[in-house]
Design a protein around this motif. Structure first.
Motif, short mmCIF file in Angstrom:
data_model
loop_
_atom_site.label_atom_id
_atom_site.label_comp_id
_atom_site.label_asym_id
_atom_site.label_seq_id
_atom_site.Cartn_x
_atom_site.Cartn_y
_atom_site.Cartn_z
N PHE A 1 0.75 -0.56 -0.51
CA PHE A 1 -0.19 -0.15 0.14
C PHE A 1 1.17 1.70 -0.27
O PHE A 1 0.54 2.07 -0.49
CB PHE A 1 -0.90 -0.02 1.35
CG PHE A 1 -1.88 -0.16 0.87
CD1 PHE A 1 -2.97 0.38 0.35
CD2 PHE A 1 -2.69 -2.18 0.89
CE1 PHE A 1 -4.19 -0.65 0.35
CE2 PHE A 1 -3.37 -3.05 0.55
CZ PHE A 1 -4.93 -2.00 0.43
N ARG A 2 2.09 1.16 0.84
CA ARG A 2 3.12 2.62 0.37
C ARG A 2 3.24 2.78 -0.88
O ARG A 2 3.56 3.75 -0.94
CB ARG A 2 3.88 1.97 1.58
CG ARG A 2 4.54 3.51 1.98
CD ARG A 2 6.21 3.21 2.59
NE ARG A 2 6.51 2.12 2.22
CZ ARG A 2 7.44 2.46 1.91
NH1 ARG A 2 7.90 3.53 1.02
NH2 ARG A 2 8.77 1.64 0.86
N LYS A 3 3.55 1.38 -1.28
CA LYS A 3 4.14 1.77 -2.58
C LYS A 3 3.35 2.52 -2.96
O LYS A 3 4.05 3.36 -4.45
CB LYS A 3 5.09 0.72 -3.53
CG LYS A 3 6.91 0.20 -2.36
CD LYS A 3 6.89 -1.16 -2.66
CE LYS A 3 8.32 -1.46 -2.63
NZ LYS A 3 8.62 -2.74 -2.07
N ALA A 4 1.96 1.44 -3.37
CA ALA A 4 0.98 2.18 -4.31
C ALA A 4 1.14 3.23 -4.13
O ALA A 4 -0.45 4.09 -4.67
CB ALA A 4 0.14 1.02 -4.72
N GLY A 5 1.38 4.27 -2.55
CA GLY A 5 0.68 5.05 -2.40
C GLY A 5 -1.15 5.34 -1.84
O GLY A 5 -1.58 6.47 -2.45
N LEU A 6 -1.01 4.37 -1.87
CA LEU A 6 -2.52 4.15 -1.36
C LEU A 6 -2.90 4.65 0.31
O LEU A 6 -1.53 3.96 0.89
CB LEU A 6 -3.61 2.97 -1.61
CG LEU A 6 -3.91 2.66 -3.44
CD1 LEU A 6 -3.73 2.06 -3.10
CD2 LEU A 6 -4.31 3.73 -4.07
N PHE A 7 -4.07 4.11 1.27
CA PHE A 7 -4.59 4.69 2.45
C PHE A 7 -5.56 3.62 2.76
O PHE A 7 -6.29 3.13 2.05
CB PHE A 7 -5.19 5.70 2.86
CG PHE A 7 -5.17 6.06 3.53
CD1 PHE A 7 -4.30 7.29 4.50
CD2 PHE A 7 -6.17 5.68 4.41
CE1 PHE A 7 -4.31 7.27 5.85
CE2 PHE A 7 -6.67 5.58 5.91
CZ PHE A 7 -5.59 6.67 6.51
N ALA A 8 -4.68 2.56 3.40
CA ALA A 8 -5.65 1.29 4.04
C ALA A 8 -5.79 1.75 5.57
O ALA A 8 -5.17 2.21 6.19
CB ALA A 8 -5.04 0.43 3.26
N LEU A 9 -7.20 1.93 5.63
CA LEU A 9 -7.98 2.37 6.68
C LEU A 9 -8.69 0.57 7.51
O LEU A 9 -9.56 0.34 7.02
CB LEU A 9 -8.90 3.48 7.25
CG LEU A 9 -8.82 4.41 8.54
CD1 LEU A 9 -7.47 4.40 9.30
CD2 LEU A 9 -10.28 5.39 8.33
N LEU A 10 -7.57 0.39 8.77
CA LEU A 10 -8.93 -1.14 9.36
C LEU A 10 -9.10 -0.48 10.92
O LEU A 10 -9.06 0.17 11.60
CB LEU A 10 -7.21 -1.65 9.60
CG LEU A 10 -6.25 -2.02 8.84
CD1 LEU A 10 -5.24 -3.10 9.60
CD2 LEU A 10 -7.05 -2.24 7.30
N GLY A 11 -10.40 -1.40 10.46
CA GLY A 11 -10.96 -0.86 12.20
C GLY A 11 -11.69 -0.06 12.13
O GLY A 11 -12.29 0.61 13.64
N SER A 12 -12.70 0.70 11.03
CA SER A 12 -13.45 1.69 11.42
C SER A 12 -14.10 1.81 11.37
O SER A 12 -15.51 2.31 11.74
CB SER A 12 -13.05 3.31 10.24
OG SER A 12 -13.56 4.09 10.70
#
Ligand code: NDP
Length: 409
Positions: A129-140
């Protein structure tokens, strides 16, 4: 123009769709997909009748990465909100990586064949996810979710160091059924029958399920309930990200009636998750049980009472002992009036919408896989007050915090 794709049209998906539709300036295009399209259509009709907003519905099997990728390519969302089941977390994260879409969920991954939930599987996606420049939010959701944000907010505003954390989840609601679970029965029963683990001096300690319990009186006359110590997933990320925590415990209320039914179901083998042959067909007893239990999405009509979920936190501020209790009280009937769901789905769906809002408005940014407490708690706490989950913070004495007597002034 923001486009979101919600996956899962159960109790929580129903609330997320309604709450997103209430904020058309942020959620301009809402798509809802699930395994059974008719459930998405029913949610869409409910949203349209309450808010006048049209949402587009689709059928998808989220276990199937290529099928999900094809749907994402058709819709082109900025964010995928996963409110299907924990089993789908990894396939949906894979689909997001393949299509360059941000990701959010409310429960950590759990394999189908072992009742074991931990973040390791999802944290393993950090680099991708870091390399792809994407945000993954866990447990919201609420717990995990709001309870993590409460802890981060307490650390930011009230403590130099946090030492102990007790998360107390009370559902004082009564649905009037002989036995029902408040969210997906399969996931709920797997969670409450697992061995208890709590954090103590640098390690998780295991004890027998439901072996430790005490009485807890909620504030604001919600009532007195028996709370049972059990394992809950937010403790894993919180003790990692806030390493001064010496003890972390999670407590949940259960009625004697719930426990009586659960004990019988366990004793007769109905909570087993290994396959059993029945009339030449392989069935999983717990999945069969889910099919005969009330649908949690239907409990809103009959549920009365309130939930009270909060954190008792102790630690040090300016060299002195300090303790606070931060909590929210939510009324089942008010939730039903607003969005047609009971408070358990509501307290999960509202934070999922707020997490999505944080990402889409750029209040929470970054590249990688994040737990809730790694982000600035302030804008999230403000939105809780504005979007239906107002919270309170009270200071406690050392004795009150130690005994969890939050109600005695
Ligand atoms: P439900 O069982 O009511 O809904 C789940 C939905 O996901 C259903 O619409 C189901 O479709 C769909 N689904 C299941 N498998 C697939 C699949 N392979 N592909 C596409 N869709 C699928 O669950 P809830 O709404 O109660 O819970 C949703 C999530 O929220 C769960 O992960 C739960 O653990 C989490 N949760 C989190 C809480 C928190 O505070 N953090 C609290 C409560 C819940 P179908 O009906 O066709 O099976």
């Amino acid at each position: 123009m923001n486009t979101v794709l919600i996956i899962g049209a159960g109790g929580v998906g129903h609330v997320v769709a309604n709450k997103c539709a209430q904020l058309p300036d942020i959620f301009q295009n809402i798509h809802l997909a699930s395994r059974t399209k008719s459930k998405c259509d029913a949610v869409a009709e409910d949203v349209r009748s309450r808010t006048g907003v049209s949402i587009t519905t689709h059928s998808v099997d989220a276990d199937d990465v290529p099928a999900t990728v094809a749907l994402i390519r058709e819709i082109k969302p900025q964010l995928l909100i996963n409110v299907a089941l924990p089993y789908q977390d990894l396939t949906l994260m894979e689909a997001c990586l393949e299509t360059g879409v941000n990701y959010l969920d409310t429960a950590n991954y759990e394999p189908r064949d072992v009742a074991k939930f931990e973040y390791s599987w999802q944290w393993a996606y950090q680099e991708q996810f870091r390399k792809a420049g994407l945000f993954a939010l866990l447990g919201s959701g609420f717990d995990p979710g709001v309870t993590n944000v409460f802890t981060a907010w307490a650390l930011k505003h009230h403590f130099d160091e946090i030492h102990t954390l007790d998360i107390i989840d009370v559902n004082g609601g009564n649905h009037g059924k002989a036995f029902a679970t408040n969210f997906n029965p399969e996931i709920n029963i797997r969670e409450v029958t697992a061995p208890c683990r709590h954090w103590e001096d640098g390690a998780f300690r295991e004890t027998a399920p439901m072996s430790m319990h005490q009485s807890f009186t909620c504030p604001q006359e919600v009532g007195t309930y028996e709370i049972y110590r059990m394992y809950h997933e937010e403790m894993e990320s919180l003790v990692k990200h806030i390493p001064t925590i010496r003890q972390a415990q999670f407590w949940m209320s259960f009625s004697p009636n719930y426990l009586k039914h659960l004990e019988v179901l366990q004793n007769v083998g109905m909570t087993r998750i290994d396959p059993v042959m029945y009339n030449g067909v392989e069935i999983i007893p717990l999945q069969f049980l889910k099919a005969v239990l009330p649908d949690p999405g239907d409990l809103g009509k009959t549920t009365r009472g309130k939930t009270c979920i909060g954190n008792v936190i102790t630690g040090i501020k300016d060299g002195q002992f300090k303790a606070v209790y931060i909590y929210n009280i939510c009324d089942h009937e008010q939730c039903f009036k607003e969005v047609g769901s009971q408070a358990i789905s509501y307290t999960t769906g509202v934070p999922a919408m707020i997490g999505a809002e944080m990402i889409l408005t750029g209040k929470w940014t970054g590249a990688g896989v994040f737990n809730m407490e790694q982000n600035d708690p302030d804008p999230f706490m403000d939105e809780l007050n504005r979007r239906g989950l107002p919270w309170h913070c009270v200071e406690l004495t050392e004795e009150q915090a130690k005994t969890l007597k939050v109600n005695q002034q």
